[in-house]
Design an enzyme around this catalytic site. Structure first.
Site, short mmCIF file in Angstrom:
data_model
loop_
_atom_site.label_atom_id
_atom_site.label_comp_id
_atom_site.label_asym_id
_atom_site.label_seq_id
_atom_site.Cartn_x
_atom_site.Cartn_y
_atom_site.Cartn_z
N LYS A 64 35.61 36.19 38.00
CA LYS A 64 36.01 37.28 36.52
C LYS A 64 34.53 37.90 36.24
O LYS A 64 34.13 38.53 35.38
CB LYS A 64 35.04 36.15 35.26
CG LYS A 64 36.74 35.32 35.33
CD LYS A 64 36.30 34.19 34.39
CE LYS A 64 38.47 33.75 34.43
NZ LYS A 64 38.18 32.35 33.45
N LYS A 97 48.13 42.98 40.07
CA LYS A 97 48.80 42.04 39.23
C LYS A 97 48.55 42.33 37.59
O LYS A 97 47.20 42.75 37.43
CB LYS A 97 47.59 40.82 39.85
CG LYS A 97 47.99 39.59 38.36
CD LYS A 97 46.62 38.58 39.01
CE LYS A 97 46.53 37.24 38.19
NZ LYS A 97 45.36 36.59 37.50
N LYS A 109 45.65 40.89 31.33
CA LYS A 109 45.00 42.19 30.42
C LYS A 109 43.43 42.46 31.33
O LYS A 109 43.46 43.89 30.50
CB LYS A 109 44.58 41.43 29.02
CG LYS A 109 43.35 40.33 29.48
CD LYS A 109 43.95 39.25 27.89
CE LYS A 109 43.15 38.03 28.58
NZ LYS A 109 44.02 36.73 29.38
P1 ADP Z 1 45.29 37.05 32.12
O1 ADP Z 1 45.15 37.82 34.02
O2 ADP Z 1 45.81 38.66 31.88
O3 ADP Z 1 43.66 37.33 31.88
P2 ADP Z 1 44.92 34.37 32.09
O4 ADP Z 1 44.09 34.27 33.30
O5 ADP Z 1 44.66 34.24 30.84
O6 ADP Z 1 45.61 36.11 31.87
O7 ADP Z 1 46.48 33.81 32.58
C1 ADP Z 1 47.15 32.59 32.42
C2 ADP Z 1 47.75 32.75 32.87
O8 ADP Z 1 48.79 32.94 32.87
C3 ADP Z 1 47.12 32.03 34.65
O9 ADP Z 1 46.95 30.36 34.90
C4 ADP Z 1 48.98 32.05 35.50
O10 ADP Z 1 49.21 31.07 35.31
C5 ADP Z 1 49.60 33.05 34.32
N1 ADP Z 1 49.88 34.56 34.67
C6 ADP Z 1 48.93 35.75 34.84
N2 ADP Z 1 49.27 36.88 34.85
C7 ADP Z 1 49.82 36.46 35.61
C8 ADP Z 1 50.76 37.37 36.66
N3 ADP Z 1 50.32 38.48 36.92
N4 ADP Z 1 51.78 36.71 37.25
C9 ADP Z 1 51.83 35.34 37.29
N5 ADP Z 1 51.20 34.44 36.62
C10 ADP Z 1 50.53 35.10 35.61
#
Ligand code: ADP
Ligand code: TRP
Length: 343
Positions: free
Chosen positions: A126, A206, A209
């Site tokens: 992060k 991947k 957001k």
């Molecule tokens: P972002 O990467 O958009 O900030 P988060 O980290 O808030 O998303 O993700 C919340 C949950 O959603 C994570 O614990 C993960 O399990 C799932 N997740 C997020 N992005 C993916 C992805 N591209 N593929 C599979 N699972 C994902």
């Protein structure tokens, strides 16, 4: 020596398992969130005593605008309810409605070696992505441990990226029990669906957001079309055969299509004469179809925000009751005195 105290009721093999998971309201939910986490949460409602919460305190590590956080919090509630979260079957609430988690997080923090947090993969990621390296972000896993331990959770369904945080929760529960000489906190087990591959975003990385490459669950119409059409592909000409297994569009199609449909599309890829434009149209239809009912339900729910608030209020009440049952013995063990009663 004092005999070991037991504060966890029931035989592990016979009692109903407590399932818990949280989702941060830090942006609109996307297909990666759905296939990586939300779908498992929905499945688990049927399998035990499920607690799901909106992790709004955690989101302060990335969203520092009150109006926006309020909006995202309501959006996550609407999204989950529209997608099939059933408050009759599970306890659905906002993290901030259980202030006891902040209390437990502090207590756990006093048992957490700084070196344990320094090894945090998610913290490093992060910070590399540009988030402020503040104390909140650094100790994020401690608050997550409190979220989990405060309900005596047995099973925590999460995406593979959360593995380390669950390990930390297990470690902190065991430390607490060892230091205070009793079974005060239950050691949780992660449930990670390894078979769900990382969902690719429109740029092939991947979906996240923080990369601005998401297709959101409730995108529709022009927005959805624009994003689907923007998914990157290689430049194999239309008439030539293509490899579905290296294609971002196919990786997404696979998530939505039934086995038969998957086979049909694979054949088309391999036969040639099927361009990426065609594949994108297939994907667009599949996404529209898949979320059609949920979209209709969401539109209905948007019109009754009071109902949503009431559901969260009820969920919060149930969650606080459980949290208090766990915190009573924890306060007793640690010697933390409250000179007032919440009754
Ligand atoms: P972002 O990467 O958009 O900030 P988060 O980290 O808030 O998303 O993700 C919340 C949950 O959603 C994570 O614990 C993960 O399990 C799932 N997740 C997020 N992005 C993916 C992805 N591209 N593929 C599979 N699972 C994902
Ligand atoms: N860290 C989780 C995520 O980003 C969200 C979360 C907060 C959580 N507290 C939790 C998940 C407790 C499971 C259990 O996805």
């Amino acid at each position: 020596m004092m005999s070991k105290q037991k504060h966890i009721e029931g035989q592990a093999s016979t009692r109903t398992k407590t399932i818990l998971s949280g989702i941060q309201p830090s942006g609109r939910l996307h297909l990666g969130n759905y296939f990586g986490a939300i779908r498992q949460h929905l499945d688990f409602q049927e399998k035990g005593d499920a607690f799901y919460f909106i992790a709004n305190y955690h989101s302060l590590t990335s969203v520092q605008d009150g109006e926006q956080l309020r909006q995202y919090t309501l959006d996550v509630a609407l999204d989950y309810l529209a997608l099939g979260m059933d408050p009759e079957k599970c306890t659905f609430f906002a993290q901030s409605d259980v202030p006891q988690v902040l209390e437990l997080a502090w207590i756990l923090g006093t048992l957490t070696p700084v070196s344990m947090m320094e090894k945090g993969v998610s913290y490093k990621d992060k910070v590399a992505q540009g988030l402020q390296p503040n104390i909140g972000l650094f100790t994020y896993p401690v608050l997550q441990a409190a979220d989990i331990l405060i309900y005596h959770s047995d099973i925590v369904p999460v995406g593979a990226d959360q593995k380390q945080n669950i390990e930390i929760s297990r470690d902190l529960a065991a430390r607490f029990n060892r230091i205070y000489g009793g079974e005060y906190l239950r050691i949780p087990e992660p449930f990670i669906v390894e078979s769900v591959a990382t969902v690719p975003g429109t740029d092939g990385r991947k979906m996240s957001k923080s990369y601005g490459n998401t297709i959101d669950i409730f995108d529709s119409g022009k927005t959805l079309k624009k994003k689907v059409m923007a998914v990157v592909t290689d430049s194999t000409p239309l008439e030539e055969p293509k490899d579905p297994d290296t294609c971002n569009i196919y990786a997404l199609i696979r998530l939505f299509a039934a086995k038969e449909k998957q086979m049909e599309v694979r054949e088309k890829y391999k036969a040639g004469g099927f361009g990426y434009g065609h594949a994108k149209k297939e994907l667009l239809m599949l996404v529209e179809d898949y979320f059609e009912e949920a979209r209709a339900r969401r539109e209905e729910l948007v019109r009754s925000p009071d109902t949503v608030r009431e559901l969260l209020r009820d969920g919060g009440r149930k969650a606080r009751e459980r949290a208090e049952q766990v915190m009573g013995p924890v306060r007793e063990a640690t010697g933390i005195i409250r000179h007032y009663s919440t009754q």
